[in-house]
Write an enzyme that holds these catalytic residues in place. Structure first.
Site, PDB file in Angstrom:
ATOM      1  N   CYS A   1      15.983  25.871  62.284  1.00 16.53           N
ATOM      2  CA  CYS A   1      17.337  25.302  62.402  1.00 16.53           C
ATOM      3  C   CYS A   1      17.285  24.127  63.385  1.00 16.53           C
ATOM      4  O   CYS A   1      16.791  24.269  64.499  1.00 16.53           O
ATOM      5  CB  CYS A   1      18.317  26.361  62.894  1.00 16.53           C
ATOM      6  SG  CYS A   1      19.914  25.674  63.380  1.00 16.53           S
TER       7      CYS A   1
ATOM      8  N   CYS B   1      19.415  25.098  66.726  1.00 10.89           N
ATOM      9  CA  CYS B   1      19.144  26.210  67.632  1.00 10.89           C
ATOM     10  C   CYS B   1      18.446  25.716  68.908  1.00 10.89           C
ATOM     11  O   CYS B   1      17.722  24.714  68.883  1.00 10.89           O
ATOM     12  CB  CYS B   1      18.300  27.268  66.932  1.00 10.89           C
ATOM     13  SG  CYS B   1      19.267  28.454  65.970  1.00 10.89           S
TER      14      CYS B   1
ATOM     15  N   HIS C   1      23.091  31.252  66.452  1.00 14.82           N
ATOM     16  CA  HIS C   1      23.092  30.696  65.103  1.00 14.82           C
ATOM     17  C   HIS C   1      24.073  31.413  64.175  1.00 14.82           C
ATOM     18  O   HIS C   1      24.624  30.806  63.252  1.00 14.82           O
ATOM     19  CB  HIS C   1      21.671  30.803  64.531  1.00 14.82           C
ATOM     20  CG  HIS C   1      21.499  30.170  63.195  1.00 14.82           C
ATOM     21  ND1 HIS C   1      21.166  28.842  63.031  1.00 14.82           N
ATOM     22  CD2 HIS C   1      21.622  30.691  61.942  1.00 14.82           C
ATOM     23  CE1 HIS C   1      21.085  28.568  61.737  1.00 14.82           C
ATOM     24  NE2 HIS C   1      21.350  29.665  61.049  1.00 14.82           N
TER      25      HIS C   1
ATOM     26  N   ASN D   1      33.427  20.736  59.548  1.00  9.67           N
ATOM     27  CA  ASN D   1      33.368  21.162  58.156  1.00  9.67           C
ATOM     28  C   ASN D   1      32.711  22.524  58.171  1.00  9.67           C
ATOM     29  O   ASN D   1      31.598  22.671  58.658  1.00  9.67           O
ATOM     30  CB  ASN D   1      32.516  20.203  57.324  1.00  9.67           C
ATOM     31  CG  ASN D   1      33.047  18.778  57.347  1.00  9.67           C
ATOM     32  OD1 ASN D   1      34.239  18.564  57.435  1.00  9.67           O
ATOM     33  ND2 ASN D   1      32.141  17.809  57.295  1.00  9.67           N
TER      34      ASN D   1
ATOM     35  N   SER E   1      25.400  22.370  55.002  1.00  9.22           N
ATOM     36  CA  SER E   1      24.125  22.996  54.670  1.00  9.22           C
ATOM     37  C   SER E   1      23.623  23.880  55.812  1.00  9.22           C
ATOM     38  O   SER E   1      22.930  24.868  55.585  1.00  9.22           O
ATOM     39  CB  SER E   1      23.087  21.923  54.343  1.00  9.22           C
ATOM     40  OG  SER E   1      23.086  20.945  55.363  1.00  9.22           O
TER      41      SER E   1
ATOM     42  N   HIS F   1      24.723  26.945  61.357  1.00  9.87           N
ATOM     43  CA  HIS F   1      24.828  26.996  62.825  1.00  9.87           C
ATOM     44  C   HIS F   1      26.190  26.411  63.227  1.00  9.87           C
ATOM     45  O   HIS F   1      26.527  25.299  62.836  1.00  9.87           O
ATOM     46  CB  HIS F   1      23.689  26.210  63.480  1.00  9.87           C
ATOM     47  CG  HIS F   1      23.552  26.511  64.946  1.00  9.87           C
ATOM     48  ND1 HIS F   1      22.461  27.151  65.475  1.00  9.87           N
ATOM     49  CD2 HIS F   1      24.405  26.300  65.981  1.00  9.87           C
ATOM     50  CE1 HIS F   1      22.636  27.305  66.781  1.00  9.87           C
ATOM     51  NE2 HIS F   1      23.805  26.794  67.107  1.00  9.87           N
TER      52      HIS F   1
ATOM     53  N   HIS G   1      28.924  24.384  64.375  1.00  5.56           N
ATOM     54  CA  HIS G   1      28.943  23.045  64.960  1.00  5.56           C
ATOM     55  C   HIS G   1      30.038  22.194  64.338  1.00  5.56           C
ATOM     56  O   HIS G   1      30.519  22.482  63.248  1.00  5.56           O
ATOM     57  CB  HIS G   1      27.590  22.352  64.756  1.00  5.56           C
ATOM     58  CG  HIS G   1      27.332  21.933  63.334  1.00  5.56           C
ATOM     59  ND1 HIS G   1      26.949  22.828  62.357  1.00  5.56           N
ATOM     60  CD2 HIS G   1      27.427  20.726  62.717  1.00  5.56           C
ATOM     61  CE1 HIS G   1      26.794  22.183  61.202  1.00  5.56           C
ATOM     62  NE2 HIS G   1      27.091  20.914  61.391  1.00  5.56           N
TER      63      HIS G   1
ATOM     64  N   GLN H   1      31.560  17.781  64.441  1.00  2.62           N
ATOM     65  CA  GLN H   1      31.077  16.424  64.585  1.00  2.62           C
ATOM     66  C   GLN H   1      32.145  15.534  65.208  1.00  2.62           C
ATOM     67  O   GLN H   1      33.326  15.862  65.182  1.00  2.62           O
ATOM     68  CB  GLN H   1      30.699  15.846  63.217  1.00  2.62           C
ATOM     69  CG  GLN H   1      29.598  16.608  62.521  1.00  2.62           C
ATOM     70  CD  GLN H   1      29.212  15.934  61.217  1.00  2.62           C
ATOM     71  OE1 GLN H   1      28.735  14.806  61.215  1.00  2.62           O
ATOM     72  NE2 GLN H   1      29.452  16.604  60.110  1.00  2.62           N
TER      73      GLN H   1
HETATM   74 ZN   LIG Z   1      20.729  27.485  64.518  1.00  2.00          ZN
END
Ligand SMILES: [Zn+2]
Ligand SMILES: [Zn+2]
Length: 348
Positions: A50, A53, A113, A153, A161, A164, A166, A168
């Site tokens: 990832c 991570c 994650h 998103n 895709s 994890h 997150h 933006q």
């Molecule tokens: Zn991750």
């Protein structure tokens, strides 16, 4: 107002200044307790390949630190960036172009994650809001940055895709269209009535009451009268702030608690990790005055049912206005009916 209000009408969207056609009269059925049939296998809290991570190498060759809370870094695949070409070929006729300068960043919410924003404790969500605020101040102070768009998103159906957790940030040399429209509507309302437009939206929601999901503090959550998506909800401070920057520590905490309560209800609805597009709307940073601009978070979930997307088609793509297949009051009822404790925490 009664709950038997028509489900076949046009509703005015005061922030976007456009009509939303509510045509739920054919399929407006009561809540049937649907449940997503497919749930993905549980992921581990650390994944070796990832990019997000802690301790891992990213595509750029940079290595992530062993971060323990929120981690912000420049996007390795920026859509706007300092390295965007400055000298561009001029297009013919009335066309014109500009360098895609700006800054694109990634905000990892947690080193874990396999968690989502909905599952993080309120203190971690507060920490994220503080990071969003700091980014707004940092990036917004740059001469070339006219607006800072913060978003997440979530879910494969909106094209993510990497699961994890997150979001933006796009700090751009232009103001995104929706913000421009909201700012213009807010300015006009403020000039005409001396009040914040969003504040008046909150008042109208409170007066009606049927679509409010959270109203226990300095923050509020509601599924607006003019919702375009079935489960579209707004999370906002009740006092008018143009951005997170002027909010007190207490208000940020309340906003975090309110946001978490909404995301938990989303997940509880079908006992699945609920996909959405979340955006934080704050005033542009181009140096102009934005009277009446009231910052808020908008969540736009693309699903109408566990395995049914809201497809954008003729009215939305072809015409530019939304046709809502559901009645906002019914969808708010569904969200109000589920617990505000996450189903995974209930099982534990
Ligand atoms: Zn991750
Ligand atoms: Zn907005």
């Amino acid at each position: 107002m009664t709950s038997g209000a028509p489900a076949w009408e046009q509703r005015w969207h005061p922030l976007r200044e456009e009509w939303v056609v509510v045509a739920a009269h054919r399929q407006d059925r009561p809540w049937q307790g649907e449940r997503a049939t497919v749930s993905p296998p549980p992921a581990p809290d650390y994944v070796e390949n990832c990019y997000f991570c802690p301790g891992n190498l990213r595509v750029s060759g940079a290595r992530n630190p062993d971060y323990t809370s929120v981690f912000v870094f420049d996007n390795d695949h920026p859509c706007v960036g300092v390295e965007a070409p400055r000298s561009l070929e001029r297009p013919p006729g009335i066309y014109h172009n500009a360098p895609a300068t700006g800054v694109a960043r990634v905000v990892c919410y947690t080193p874990k994650h396999n968690l989502t924003l909905a599952e993080l404790p309120a203190s971690a969500v507060t920490e994220l809001l503080r990071a969003w605020r700091d980014q707004y101040l940092d990036l917004g102070a740059r001469a070339e940055v006219r607006h800072v768009l913060t978003f997440e998103n979530k879910g494969e159906v909106v094209g993510v895709s990497n699961p994890h957790p997150h979001g933006q940030i796009y700090a751009t040399n232009f103001v995104f269209k929706t913000i421009e429209t909201e700012a213009a509507a807010s300015r006009r309302h403020y000039q005409e009535h001396g009040r914040s437009l969003f504040h008046d939206i909150i008042r109208a929601e409170q007066e009606d009451g049927r679509r409010i999901l959270f109203d226990d503090s300095s923050a509020i959550v509601f599924l607006p009268y003019f919702a375009r998506y079935a489960y579209e909800c707004y999370v906002a401070p009740k006092e008018t702030h143009a951005s997170l920057a002027t909010m007190s520590a207490g208000e940020l905490h309340d906003l975090a608690v309110a946001l978490k309560s909404l995301l938990v209800r989303y997940d509880n609805l079908w006992q699945m990790s609920f996909p959405y597009v979340l955006t934080l709307h704050q005033a542009p940073t181009d140096g102009a005055d934005y009277p009446g601009f009231h910052c808020h978070i908008e969540c736009h979930p693309p699903l109408r049912k566990p395995n049914l997307l809201k497809y954008l088609a003729g009215p939305e793509i072809g015409g530019g206005n939304f046709l809502s297949d559901t009645r906002p009051e019914s969808k708010a009822d569904e969200l109000r009916a589920v617990p505000d404790v996450h189903y995974k925490a209930q099982d534990a």
